[in-house]
Design a protein around this motif. Structure first.
Motif, PDB file in Angstrom:
ATOM      1  N   GLY A  36      25.606 -21.309   9.853  1.00 30.25           N
ATOM      2  CA  GLY A  36      26.732 -20.832  10.383  1.00 30.25           C
ATOM      3  C   GLY A  36      26.610 -20.209  11.831  1.00 30.25           C
ATOM      4  N   GLY A  37      27.434 -19.240  12.033  1.00 30.43           N
ATOM      5  CA  GLY A  37      27.614 -18.715  13.250  1.00 30.43           C
ATOM      6  C   GLY A  37      27.622 -16.868  13.240  1.00 30.43           C
ATOM      7  N   ASP A  38      28.280 -16.457  14.377  1.00 27.68           N
ATOM      8  CA  ASP A  38      28.006 -15.005  14.670  1.00 27.68           C
ATOM      9  C   ASP A  38      29.110 -14.235  14.024  1.00 27.68           C
ATOM     10  N   LEU A  39      30.311 -14.838  13.479  1.00 29.02           N
ATOM     11  CA  LEU A  39      31.306 -14.503  12.691  1.00 29.02           C
ATOM     12  C   LEU A  39      30.699 -14.151  11.409  1.00 29.02           C
ATOM     13  N   MET A  40      30.078 -15.114  10.746  1.00 28.01           N
ATOM     14  CA  MET A  40      29.362 -15.087   9.445  1.00 28.01           C
ATOM     15  C   MET A  40      28.370 -13.821   9.443  1.00 28.01           C
ATOM     16  N   SER A  41      27.455 -13.732  10.502  1.00 24.03           N
ATOM     17  CA  SER A  41      26.455 -12.675  10.764  1.00 24.03           C
ATOM     18  C   SER A  41      27.184 -11.154  10.585  1.00 24.03           C
ATOM     19  N   ASP A  42      28.466 -11.341  11.450  1.00 25.62           N
ATOM     20  CA  ASP A  42      28.911  -9.886  11.328  1.00 25.62           C
ATOM     21  C   ASP A  42      29.549  -9.349   9.943  1.00 25.62           C
ATOM     22  N   VAL A  43      29.787 -10.505   9.062  1.00 25.80           N
ATOM     23  CA  VAL A  43      30.341 -10.008   7.603  1.00 25.80           C
ATOM     24  C   VAL A  43      29.227  -9.773   6.836  1.00 25.80           C
ATOM     25  N   SER A  44      28.112 -10.330   7.058  1.00 19.97           N
ATOM     26  CA  SER A  44      27.353 -10.320   6.007  1.00 19.97           C
ATOM     27  C   SER A  44      25.990  -9.303   6.454  1.00 19.97           C
ATOM     28  N   GLY A  45      25.700  -8.999   7.867  1.00 22.93           N
ATOM     29  CA  GLY A  45      24.914  -8.441   8.435  1.00 22.93           C
ATOM     30  C   GLY A  45      23.462  -9.132   8.519  1.00 22.93           C
ATOM     31  N   ILE A  46      23.253 -10.282   8.518  1.00 19.97           N
ATOM     32  CA  ILE A  46      21.975 -11.101   8.309  1.00 19.97           C
ATOM     33  C   ILE A  46      22.272 -12.310   9.366  1.00 19.97           C
ATOM     34  N   VAL A  47      21.268 -12.948   9.850  1.00 23.57           N
ATOM     35  CA  VAL A  47      21.316 -13.838  10.856  1.00 23.57           C
ATOM     36  C   VAL A  47      21.206 -15.098   9.908  1.00 23.57           C
ATOM     37  N   PRO A  48      21.964 -16.301  10.481  1.00 20.65           N
ATOM     38  CA  PRO A  48      22.017 -17.678   9.790  1.00 20.65           C
ATOM     39  C   PRO A  48      20.749 -18.321   9.774  1.00 20.65           C
ATOM     40  N   VAL A  49      20.577 -19.059   8.661  1.00 18.96           N
ATOM     41  CA  VAL A  49      19.346 -19.750   8.681  1.00 18.96           C
ATOM     42  C   VAL A  49      19.177 -20.752   9.738  1.00 18.96           C
ATOM     43  N   LYS A  50      20.177 -21.516  10.201  1.00 17.02           N
ATOM     44  CA  LYS A  50      20.397 -22.239  11.573  1.00 17.02           C
ATOM     45  C   LYS A  50      21.966 -21.978  11.875  1.00 17.02           C
ATOM     46  N   HIS A  51      21.862 -21.800  13.270  1.00 21.67           N
ATOM     47  CA  HIS A  51      23.148 -21.568  13.891  1.00 21.67           C
ATOM     48  C   HIS A  51      24.027 -22.704  14.012  1.00 21.67           C
ATOM     49  N   TYR A  52      25.384 -22.730  13.862  1.00 19.85           N
ATOM     50  CA  TYR A  52      26.021 -24.227  14.220  1.00 19.85           C
ATOM     51  C   TYR A  52      25.899 -24.729  15.446  1.00 19.85           C
ATOM     52  N   LYS A  53      25.714 -23.792  16.574  1.00 20.39           N
ATOM     53  CA  LYS A  53      25.506 -24.589  17.844  1.00 20.39           C
ATOM     54  C   LYS A  53      24.333 -25.433  17.897  1.00 20.39           C
TER      55      LYS A  53
END
Length: 368
Positions: A36-53
């Motif tokens: 996913g992206g930065d908004l999901m990171s903000d909620v979870s506190g972790i970075v995505p496996v892959k960024h949607y971009k």
């Protein structure tokens, strides 16, 4: 519970992040792994496996050119999903990728939830069979989608539209402060939302800006996509064309009207009660292919599809030109057309059923 979530676009990042907030309310011990992206990171506190971009490719030609990358991502996702072994896989729209992963996950014996149905009612209706086989719960956000799935003997849950959650939680905005914070002048704003992908923005933005000389009493402000660097937009900026990044809702709420690329942004703009003209242009080949595979669809914007009538004007392909943009933009800045559009936007909100989609979706996911 352990949740593995896949969102492949900016809108999916938004809706998945709000879903994650609701999941945490109902399941405080929730653990997430996600694409996913930065908004999901903000909620979870972790970075995505892959960024949607790194995942978003637009149009048939673009997908074909990047097929190797897409297949590598699918292979990697399957391996990563198997290692994580979640209690539930939640896939968010993005059907070409997510239906493949759903099939694989079902083969592993995982529970699969599809949040935000792909637009099978527009094209590839045959994919409903995959939903029936590989998805345990399908959560839909448009009122007519429940009936579409019922026709195909699939019991879909209508949870409401998550954009109403995002928009209803916005604090009040001070337009003068917004202008000052972003170094804008005192003129009223026309917002330009040219999309989130580089090839899309390139096609749209020059056309949108071609109307400037007809609206000298306004300033034009480009809504920057988080997936594109600020440097990409610099060639478009001048003394009366400004740029704002990651503040699209605030920009829209500070604007008199907007020119909006077809997509989720057309609905966001309407729900914020900003009159708009919907713009769409793709490569000729992609458009011609698209016309042949999309069926029984009278409109391209979600606003018109939901209301089943032309609430907002859609300028598509050759119709998207300076003359038509000037005409339609003029009509929504003042007068009857503007008033009528704003009344219809109120009806649109009522039809979507109010806020609570994220909580309703989380309830189904957590409690089955």
């Amino acid at each position: 519970m352990k949740y593995y979530i896949i969102a492949g676009e900016a809108s999916g990042d938004l809706h998945a992040s709000n879903l994650m907030k609701s999941l945490l309310k109902k399941d405080p011990a929730a653990e997430f792994r996600f694409w996913g992206g930065d908004l999901m990171s903000d909620v979870s506190g972790i970075v995505p496996v892959k960024h949607y971009k790194d995942l978003a490719f637009m149009g048939f030609l673009e997908v074909a050119k990047n097929l190797g990358t897409i297949l590598k991502n699918i292979k990697f996702c399957k391996e990563d999903l198997q290692k994580y072994n979640p209690d539930v896989l939640i896939v968010v729209d993005y059907p070409g990728f997510n239906l493949r992963i759903a099939e694989f996950a079902k083969g592993l014996g995982l529970r699969v939830v599809y949040y935000i149905s792909p637009q099978l009612w527009a094209w590839k209706e045959g994919r409903v069979e995959k939903i029936r086989k590989f998805v345990d719960e399908i959560l839909v956000i448009l009122p007519f989608e429940k009936d579409f799935y019922k026709k195909h003997n699939v019991d879909a849950h209508f949870v409401g539209h998550p954009l109403l959650d995002a928009i209803s939680d916005l604090p009040q905005i001070n337009i003068e402060k917004f202008k000052a914070d972003h170094h804008l002048n005192e003129k009223e704003i026309i917002a330009l939302l040219p999309g989130s992908r580089e090839q899309e923005v390139t096609k749209m933005l020059d056309l949108m800006l071609s109307v400037r000389s007809h609206f000298k009493e306004y300033q034009f402000v480009i809504a920057g996509a988080p997936s594109l660097p600020r440097s990409f937009y610099q060639k478009y900026v001048d003394k009366n064309v400004h740029f704002v990044s990651n503040k699209t809702y605030d920009l829209l709420r500070s604007s008199k009207a907007a020119l909006v690329a077809s997509g989720t942004a057309t609905l966001e703009t309407a729900l914020l009660s900003i009159p708009e003209v919907v713009c769409y242009r793709s490569s000729t080949i992609s458009y011609e292919i698209g016309k042949r595979v999309v069926k029984n669809i009278k409109y391209i914007s979600l606003v018109n599809l939901i209301m089943d009538e032309e609430i907002v004007t859609e300028l598509i392909q050759s119709e998207l030109n300076t003359k038509n943009l000037v005409k339609e933009l003029s009509a929504i800045l003042e007068g009857e057309r503007r008033d009528e559009m704003l009344k219809n936007f109120t009806k649109l909100q009522e039809k979507l059923g109010g806020k609570g989609a994220s909580d309703h979706a989380a309830e189904v996911i957590v409690n089955g």
